[in-house]
Design a protein around this motif. Structure first.
Motif, PDB file in Angstrom:
ATOM      1  N   ASN A  97      -2.207  -5.008  -5.924  1.00  0.00           N
ATOM      2  CA  ASN A  97      -2.156  -6.297  -5.584  1.00  0.00           C
ATOM      3  C   ASN A  97      -2.886  -7.247  -7.038  1.00  0.00           C
ATOM      4  O   ASN A  97      -2.495  -8.288  -7.044  1.00  0.00           O
ATOM      5  N   ARG A 101       0.720  -1.092   0.039  1.00  0.00           N
ATOM      6  CA  ARG A 101       0.029   0.056  -0.127  1.00  0.00           C
ATOM      7  C   ARG A 101       0.918   1.221  -0.047  1.00  0.00           C
ATOM      8  O   ARG A 101       0.600   2.258  -0.677  1.00  0.00           O
ATOM      9  N   ASN A 110      -7.310  -6.303   7.171  1.00  0.00           N
ATOM     10  CA  ASN A 110      -6.997  -5.957   5.776  1.00  0.00           C
ATOM     11  C   ASN A 110      -7.154  -6.844   4.954  1.00  0.00           C
ATOM     12  O   ASN A 110      -7.334  -6.761   3.759  1.00  0.00           O
ATOM     13  N   ASN A 141     -10.449  -9.722  -1.941  1.00  0.00           N
ATOM     14  CA  ASN A 141     -11.544  -9.402  -2.531  1.00  0.00           C
ATOM     15  C   ASN A 141     -10.995  -8.688  -3.835  1.00  0.00           C
ATOM     16  O   ASN A 141     -11.443  -8.868  -4.951  1.00  0.00           O
ATOM     17  N   GLU A 142      -9.973  -8.004  -3.686  1.00  0.00           N
ATOM     18  CA  GLU A 142      -9.264  -7.433  -4.816  1.00  0.00           C
ATOM     19  C   GLU A 142      -8.553  -8.370  -5.879  1.00  0.00           C
ATOM     20  O   GLU A 142      -8.717  -8.171  -7.041  1.00  0.00           O
ATOM     21  N   LYS A 173     -19.443  -9.009   4.538  1.00  0.00           N
ATOM     22  CA  LYS A 173     -19.818  -7.956   4.038  1.00  0.00           C
ATOM     23  C   LYS A 173     -19.354  -7.890   2.462  1.00  0.00           C
ATOM     24  O   LYS A 173     -20.267  -7.090   1.634  1.00  0.00           O
ATOM     25  N   LEU A 174     -18.226  -8.460   2.173  1.00  0.00           N
ATOM     26  CA  LEU A 174     -17.828  -8.345   0.592  1.00  0.00           C
ATOM     27  C   LEU A 174     -18.294  -9.626  -0.196  1.00  0.00           C
ATOM     28  O   LEU A 174     -18.197  -9.417  -1.435  1.00  0.00           O
ATOM     29  N   GLU A 210     -16.359  -8.968   8.293  1.00  0.00           N
ATOM     30  CA  GLU A 210     -15.684  -8.256   7.073  1.00  0.00           C
ATOM     31  C   GLU A 210     -15.966  -9.062   5.806  1.00  0.00           C
ATOM     32  O   GLU A 210     -16.356  -8.525   4.467  1.00  0.00           O
ATOM     33  N   LYS A 259      -9.249 -11.642  -6.114  1.00  0.00           N
ATOM     34  CA  LYS A 259     -10.185 -12.953  -6.355  1.00  0.00           C
ATOM     35  C   LYS A 259     -10.259 -13.424  -7.714  1.00  0.00           C
ATOM     36  O   LYS A 259     -10.413 -14.586  -8.240  1.00  0.00           O
ATOM     37  N   PRO A 309      -9.206  -9.440   4.141  1.00  0.00           N
ATOM     38  CA  PRO A 309     -10.799  -9.488   3.319  1.00  0.00           C
ATOM     39  C   PRO A 309     -10.538  -8.765   2.279  1.00  0.00           C
ATOM     40  O   PRO A 309     -11.098  -9.032   1.136  1.00  0.00           O
ATOM     41  N   ASN A 310     -10.175  -7.508   2.560  1.00  0.00           N
ATOM     42  CA  ASN A 310     -10.078  -6.725   1.245  1.00  0.00           C
ATOM     43  C   ASN A 310      -9.141  -6.983   0.175  1.00  0.00           C
ATOM     44  O   ASN A 310      -9.409  -6.623  -0.982  1.00  0.00           O
ATOM     45  N   VAL A 311      -7.964  -7.413   0.487  1.00  0.00           N
ATOM     46  CA  VAL A 311      -7.029  -7.977  -0.132  1.00  0.00           C
ATOM     47  C   VAL A 311      -7.513  -9.104  -1.035  1.00  0.00           C
ATOM     48  O   VAL A 311      -7.342  -9.121  -2.251  1.00  0.00           O
TER      49      VAL A 311
END
Length: 278
Positions: free
Chosen positions: A58, A37, A76, A82-83, A276-277, A273, A85, A78-80
Motif C-alpha cells: 500500500n 493483501r 481494515n 495508518n500505513e 488506537k493508532l 481502532e 499516511k 484504519p490500518n490501511v
C-alpha cells in the motif's frame, strides 16, 4: 487532473470498479496502480490486464498516486490509512468505498480531499445509485474526476454524511433486502403452485419486477399512484395489497432498526481502532 488512479483492495467492490474503469475505457491500464493483501489476486489481475501497475505494498502505491481509491472492509480501513499516511499530502485525493468509517476519523490521517462513497453490486450491470459525500476540501476538478468515473455505470447521488446510514439501505443494501423479500414471496407461491416450477415462478417475478421498475421510472409514477392504477377495490390485487399494508410496516421498521443499528456499531468500532493508532 492527471488520469491516474491507485486502487487499494481488489475484493468484490474493488475488482468490480476496476473492471468497469477498464471495460468502459474510462482509464488506460498503464495509468492504474493496484495493491492488495492477497498476492494471488494480484497475479491473476496481471494476467488479465498485463499493462496494469502492480504494487508490492500500500505504501508503494501511495508513493506513486495522488488519486487513491480505498476499497477495503471498514475495520481494515484504519490500518490501511495508518500505513500510507506518511505519503499523503495536500495533493492527495482519497476516495473511500465505505461510509462506516466517518470523515472525522479519516481526517485524522489525511487533512486533504476526501470523498466517501457507497458502491452497489447493481453497478455490475450499469445501474443503481452510488451515494457519495465530498468533504469541503474536495476541489471541483476532483469531483469531476470521481463522478465522471462512477456516473458512467451508476448514478451518483451526493448527500450529507449524516444522511448516508439510512439512505444506503435503499441503495447498497437493497439487492440483499430485495432478494430475501422476493425469495419468501416465491416460496409462498411455490407451495400453492400445481404445475409451475420454482425456477419458472422466480423467473416470472424477476421479469415482472424489471418491467415494473421501468414502467414507474419511464412514466414518472410514484408507488401510491401505481397501486391505485392496478388495485381495484374488491379485486385480487386489492386484497393482497391490504395484507401488505397491514403487515409490512412493522417488518420494515424492524429491518431498518437492525441495519442502521449495526451500521452505528461498526462505525463506533472503527472509530475505536482509529484512536488506537493515532
Amino acid at each position: 487532473m492527471k488520469k491516474e488512479l491507485g486502487i487499494i483492495g481488489i475484493g468484490n467492490i474493488g475488482s468490480m470498479l476496476l473492471n468497469k474503469f477498464i471495460e468502459l475505457n474510462l482509464l488506460e491500464q498503464k495509468n492504474i496502480y493496484v495493491a492488495n493483501r492477497s498476492k494471488e489476486k494480484l497475479e491473476n489481475l496481471e494476467k488479465k490486464y498485463p499493462s496494469i501497475n502492480i504494487c508490492e505494498s500500500n505504501e508503494e502505491l501511495a508513493k506513486c498516486c495522488k488519486n487513491i481509491m480505498i476499497c477495503v472492509e471498514p475495520l481494515n480501513l484504519p490500518n490501511v490509512l495508518n500505513e500510507i499516511k506518511t505519503y499523503l499530502n495536500d495533493e492527495t485525493y482519497l476516495m473511500i468505498s465505505t461510509s462506516m468509517v466517518v470523515h472525522k476519523d479519516i481526517s485524522k490521517f489525511h487533512k486533504g480531499s476526501i470523498s466517501i462513497f457507497m458502491p452497489t453490486i447493481i453497478s455490475m450491470v450499469n445501474g443503481g445509485i452510488t451515494i457519495t459525500y465530498h468533504n469541503d476540501i474536495v476541489k471541483e476538478d476532483e469531483k469531476m474526476f470521481f463522478e465522471g468515473l462512477i456516473n458512467s455505470f451508476s448514478e451518483v447521488k451526493v448527500l450529507g454524511e449524516e444522511d448516508i446510514n439510512l439512505s444506503q439501505n435503499l441503495t447498497a443494501s437493497f439487492p440483499g433486502f430485495f432478494a430475501e423479500i422476493m425469495l419468501e414471496f416465491v416460496k409462498s407461491a411455490s407451495k400453492r403452485s400445481k404445475n409451475v416450477s420454482y425456477d419458472n415462478l422466480e423467473h416470472m417475478l424477476l421479469v415482472s419486477l424489471l418491467g415494473a421498475s421501468r414502467f414507474l421510472l419511464e412514466k414518472n409514477l410514484g408507488f401510491e399512484e401505481t397501486i391505485n392504477r392496478v388495485s381495484t377495490k374488491g379485486g385480487i390485487t386489492y386484497e393482497g395489497v391490504k395484507v401488505f399494508k397491514e403487515k409490512l410496516p412493522e417488518v420494515f421498521d424492524a429491518a431498518l432498526e437492525a441495519s442502521t443499528g449495526r451500521y452505528d456499531a461498526i462505525t463506533k468500532k472503527a472509530s475505536e481502532e482509529v484512536d488506537k493508532l493515532i
